[in-house]
Design a protein around this motif. Structure first.
Motif, PDB file in Angstrom:
ATOM      1  N   ALA A 116      -5.675  -4.715   5.409  1.00 28.38           N
ATOM      2  CA  ALA A 116      -5.741  -6.110   4.938  1.00 28.38           C
ATOM      3  C   ALA A 116      -4.711  -7.007   5.629  1.00 28.38           C
ATOM      4  CB  ALA A 116      -5.532  -6.155   3.426  1.00 28.38           C
ATOM      5  N   ARG A 117      -3.761  -6.416   6.349  1.00 29.73           N
ATOM      6  CA  ARG A 117      -2.717  -7.214   7.001  1.00 29.73           C
ATOM      7  C   ARG A 117      -3.025  -7.511   8.467  1.00 29.73           C
ATOM      8  NH1 ARG A 117       3.623  -5.949   6.607  1.00 29.73           N
ATOM      9  NH2 ARG A 117       3.428  -7.428   8.311  1.00 29.73           N
ATOM     10  N   PRO A 120       7.390  12.367   0.262  1.00 31.99           N
ATOM     11  CA  PRO A 120       6.780  12.514  -1.066  1.00 31.99           C
ATOM     12  C   PRO A 120       7.803  12.801  -2.169  1.00 31.99           C
ATOM     13  CG  PRO A 120       5.509  13.737   0.555  1.00 31.99           C
ATOM     14  CD  PRO A 120       6.763  13.277   1.249  1.00 31.99           C
ATOM     15  N   LEU A 136       7.062   8.721 -15.305  1.00 34.93           N
ATOM     16  CA  LEU A 136       7.602   8.300 -14.020  1.00 34.93           C
ATOM     17  C   LEU A 136       6.695   7.180 -13.533  1.00 34.93           C
ATOM     18  CD1 LEU A 136       9.579   9.200 -11.622  1.00 34.93           C
ATOM     19  CD2 LEU A 136       7.561  10.306 -10.682  1.00 34.93           C
ATOM     20  N   GLY A 137       7.266   6.189 -12.877  1.00 36.63           N
ATOM     21  CA  GLY A 137       6.388   5.133 -12.395  1.00 36.63           C
ATOM     22  C   GLY A 137       7.105   4.194 -11.464  1.00 36.63           C
ATOM     23  N   GLY A 138       6.347   3.306 -10.863  1.00 33.23           N
ATOM     24  CA  GLY A 138       6.940   2.276 -10.037  1.00 33.23           C
ATOM     25  C   GLY A 138       7.499   1.162 -10.914  1.00 33.23           C
ATOM     26  N   TRP A 139       8.548   0.504 -10.434  1.00 33.72           N
ATOM     27  CA  TRP A 139       9.124  -0.635 -11.164  1.00 33.72           C
ATOM     28  C   TRP A 139       9.335  -1.753 -10.163  1.00 33.72           C
ATOM     29  CZ3 TRP A 139      13.032  -4.159 -11.451  1.00 33.72           C
ATOM     30  CH2 TRP A 139      13.269  -4.759 -12.693  1.00 33.72           C
ATOM     31  N   LEU A 140       8.832  -2.904 -10.497  1.00 35.54           N
ATOM     32  CA  LEU A 140       8.869  -4.024  -9.570  1.00 35.54           C
ATOM     33  C   LEU A 140       9.320  -5.260 -10.337  1.00 35.54           C
ATOM     34  CD1 LEU A 140       8.114  -4.435  -6.606  1.00 35.54           C
ATOM     35  CD2 LEU A 140       5.804  -5.014  -7.343  1.00 35.54           C
ATOM     36  N   GLY A 159      -6.720 -10.893   0.243  1.00 37.91           N
ATOM     37  CA  GLY A 159      -5.490 -10.942   1.022  1.00 37.91           C
ATOM     38  C   GLY A 159      -4.668  -9.676   0.845  1.00 37.91           C
ATOM     39  N   PHE A 160      -3.474  -9.696   1.375  1.00 33.73           N
ATOM     40  CA  PHE A 160      -2.630  -8.510   1.383  1.00 33.73           C
ATOM     41  C   PHE A 160      -1.403  -8.732   0.501  1.00 33.73           C
ATOM     42  CE2 PHE A 160       1.068  -6.249   2.968  1.00 33.73           C
ATOM     43  CZ  PHE A 160       0.606  -4.954   2.927  1.00 33.73           C
ATOM     44  N   ARG A 212       2.268  -7.100  -0.282  1.00 35.60           N
ATOM     45  CA  ARG A 212       3.149  -6.100   0.334  1.00 35.60           C
ATOM     46  C   ARG A 212       3.501  -4.971  -0.626  1.00 35.60           C
ATOM     47  NH1 ARG A 212       8.201 -10.267   0.590  1.00 35.60           N
ATOM     48  NH2 ARG A 212       6.747 -11.677  -0.398  1.00 35.60           N
ATOM     49  N   TYR A 213       3.403  -5.241  -1.949  1.00 36.26           N
ATOM     50  CA  TYR A 213       3.725  -4.189  -2.910  1.00 36.26           C
ATOM     51  C   TYR A 213       2.485  -3.515  -3.461  1.00 36.26           C
ATOM     52  CZ  TYR A 213       8.409  -6.109  -2.733  1.00 36.26           C
ATOM     53  OH  TYR A 213       9.628  -6.529  -2.311  1.00 36.26           O
ATOM     54  N   THR A 264       2.594  11.056  -3.015  1.00 35.96           N
ATOM     55  CA  THR A 264       2.797  10.390  -1.723  1.00 35.96           C
ATOM     56  C   THR A 264       3.215   8.924  -1.889  1.00 35.96           C
ATOM     57  OG1 THR A 264       0.451   9.895  -1.627  1.00 35.96           O
ATOM     58  CG2 THR A 264       1.174  11.874  -0.487  1.00 35.96           C
ATOM     59  N   ARG A 265       3.017   8.372  -3.071  1.00 31.11           N
ATOM     60  CA  ARG A 265       3.450   6.994  -3.394  1.00 31.11           C
ATOM     61  C   ARG A 265       2.874   5.945  -2.433  1.00 31.11           C
ATOM     62  NH1 ARG A 265       8.177   9.015  -2.640  1.00 31.11           N
ATOM     63  NH2 ARG A 265       9.068   7.194  -1.591  1.00 31.11           N
ATOM     64  N   MET A 323       3.456  -0.352  -6.236  1.00 33.22           N
ATOM     65  CA  MET A 323       4.501  -0.114  -7.224  1.00 33.22           C
ATOM     66  C   MET A 323       3.967  -0.107  -8.653  1.00 33.22           C
ATOM     67  SD  MET A 323       7.280   0.436  -5.531  1.00 33.22           S
ATOM     68  CE  MET A 323       8.823   0.053  -6.418  1.00 33.22           C
ATOM     69  N   TRP A 356       2.213   1.766 -10.781  1.00 32.98           N
ATOM     70  CA  TRP A 356       1.603   3.038 -11.136  1.00 32.98           C
ATOM     71  C   TRP A 356       2.520   3.770 -12.100  1.00 32.98           C
ATOM     72  CZ3 TRP A 356       4.469   7.415 -10.041  1.00 32.98           C
ATOM     73  CH2 TRP A 356       5.540   7.232  -9.151  1.00 32.98           C
ATOM     74  N   GLY A 357       1.909   4.656 -12.846  1.00 30.81           N
ATOM     75  CA  GLY A 357       2.680   5.479 -13.768  1.00 30.81           C
ATOM     76  C   GLY A 357       2.067   6.858 -13.843  1.00 30.81           C
TER      77      GLY A 357
END
Lengths: 379, 379
Positions: A90-91, A297, A310-314, B275-276, B278-279, B301-302, B306, B308-309
């Motif tokens: 997409a970029r 990973p 566990l998770g992402g934090w933004l 669009g894109f 970045r996160y 693999t993440r 961001m 996700w849990g």
């Protein structure tokens, strides 16, 4: 205050090409005219945060960077590994301006009162595209800095300070008793130490060097565990048992760090539990990955029962979740304490072209703790 | 109805010794007298679920099992790997009775009306210690089965049915649009297919064999992806895009399965995004690990932004969270549909001693899909 505003000015852009190369360069773009509710900022200081590198380099191998062009107009190129190219589809062919946050002086405003009131003020903003000489943003998105705060002092008002405050707020919202933080000697980590010290919040810091243990103790940290010590997991378990901390924030992401924290939280919880539960303790343990210093990973051993997350934090979704009033309260605290709690230190101040020189990239792309660059776009 | 109740009866117990051996054996224990609010159940059918193996064998290597003793009083022994021994310190030298759930006939009751009303009824219960010939439990914990339901039919009323219903309820509570499920050809997976079919809930099933694809389609599954197919991730991404499913339940735990689901959810979300970012996408993706068929580490693999849990999911805290009324409603549905939606099938029915014979252990400890044992403690 009357500044000469040019018609065109420099901006750093990142472009991913279909063949998997990413190209960072300086582009002359028109200086925008502010809309009614906008102001035009002459950007004077903007930091290179780890979170900026994601947009700048995408998933490219940062060891593959080569720089061409002239010293005044350098072009940095890096290669994206084959298997990562689909993820940035997409970029492709869309130049993206870089730079999450910065500070500068308002040199022009739209017709609204709110906007006009800001002319001449030093403001900080997290508007994106901050690696630009001029940037138009909504007046209400500006954080007005106190008289006597320079743009360099206010350049990092958002990403690190609000993330540090966001950790504490997340802890309160999720009813945890304390925090654990990795890569804790970072600028952000030092802010968190000061917040927790001032607000009486139990905090366990994890660092990778003995000198960082001392650094954090000097500014008031109680618990600092060195992950290179042989007895690290015992240190960590002890500190977790003492503080009752069950919420972790991990800047590293890859490898076993997050899992190790969950393991030690579970051990700390088991010390207090009576008898044996086949599914582990009844204490909920949570680790938020908010960075990716290690992009390998994440490895989870899952030896901590079933009550874990566990998770992402933004930052952005967090600020949306707490709402505008609460967010504004946090922003005011940052402006009030920008020279103390939220003071950032930089190892070097560079111009926009210097930010693309290979010696600069080699340093800041490594993301070593304590190495942080500040760009002055008008230098 | 008047049954001869013995003074002592058999119970399967698991004992971990300090040297790291775990020992499963049959022990004669006193048949308890029910308290005022309790009933005594003659246990007639109790399944061996994957969740039972955790208590039975602890973290022992299940390939290390050896059986001694007599055919009537076998003793199965297994070794716990050195590094796992500290994790079970709280269990050492405490014999623990095994068996999460089962069904039988109420043969005696305490003085309360509620308890006395159950005498002669066939009931199911998730009381623990169900690998026992007799078991005293609170009357209010009994699920009364309908006239004509046998103990064998009602033996698995809790673990699988309530977990399947819990997945759907979790989806609703977290505002997801659909579900993904791994090891989907299991007894539990088949229940989930039927629930989702009847309730109109989008469900993506992941299986490991072509025969399982057909099995699930035959009972009404719409989306079944075979993880051994070359185009598995494309299949999965397509099904996720079609259903909008953003909540996964993973029975496997180890390896890359959970991460792969998150990756494909992100790809499905990106297809719809403009669009894109970045996160990553602005779609929150969540995977719950509710089993551990693969006990190796979970690898993330993440590459899914961001938002996700990932976390453990366990039935008991879930039931506590939804409250007694809602839980009772789910239990009633199980009793009503135990011969259809929630029907379980077993490959073999064994006695308590037979459950500890090495040929039995070799089969059920492998946890192969479709291989499930039922114990009749009075056989």
């Amino acid at each position: 205050m009357a500044q000469e505003i040019p018609e065109k000015a420099l901006q750093m852009q990142s472009l991913i090409r279909k063949d998997g190369t990413v190209e960072l360069s300086l582009v002359e773009v028109p200086v925008p005219a502010p809309a009614d509710d906008e102001v035009l900022i002459r950007v004077e200081a903007t930091p290179i945060n780890p979170s900026d590198l994601g947009l700048m380099f995408g998933p490219a191998d940062r060891n593959s960077v080569s720089v061409s062009g002239s010293p005044e107009r350098p072009v940095a190129t890096a290669r994206i590994p084959e298997e990562m190219i689909p993820g940035v589809a997409a970029r492709v062919d869309q130049p993206l301006p870089a730079g999450n946050e910065g500070a500068g002086v308002v040199v022009k405003a739209g017709s609204n009162d709110e906007a006009r009131a800001l002319v001449g003020k030093t403001v900080a903003v997290a508007g994106g595209a901050m690696y630009s000489q001029y940037r138009a943003v909504k007046a209400r998105d500006c954080l007005v800095l106190h008289e006597g705060t320079t743009p360099a002092e206010g350049a990092s008002c958002f990403v690190n300070p609000l993330t540090a405050l966001g950790m504490v707020e997340t802890m309160k919202m999720e009813n945890h008793a304390g925090l654990v933080h990795t890569a804790a000697a970072s600028n952000l980590g030092q802010m968190l130490v000061k917040i927790c010290r001032d607000d009486g919040i139990p905090l366990v810091n994890i660092v990778r060097r003995q000198s960082h243990v001392e650094l954090l103790k000097d500014i008031g940290a109680t618990h600092v565990c060195n992950s290179t010590d042989d007895d690290f997991t015992d240190q960590l378990t002890g500190a977790l048992a003492e503080t009752g901390a069950t919420l972790g924030f991990d800047a590293i992401g890859g490898g076993k760090t997050a899992s190790q924290i969950l393991t030690c939280m579970e051990r700390a919880a088991s010390r207090k539990a009576e008898g044996f539960s086949r599914y582990g303790s009844d204490v909920y343990k949570h680790v938020c990955i908010y960075g990716g210093l290690d992009r390998s990973p994440t490895i989870l051993t899952r030896n901590y029962g079933m009550l874990w997350g566990l998770g992402g934090w933004l930052l952005t979704p967090f600020l949306q979740k707490i709402g505008r009033d609460k967010a504004e309260q946090l922003r005011r605290r940052v402006a009030d304490e920008i020279k103390t709690t939220f003071a950032s230190s930089y190892t070097r101040e560079v111009s926009l072209p210097e930010a693309l020189h290979s010696d600069s990239i080699a340093v800041y792309a490594r993301q070593a703790t304590g190495e942080k660059y500040l760009i002055d776009p008008h230098k």
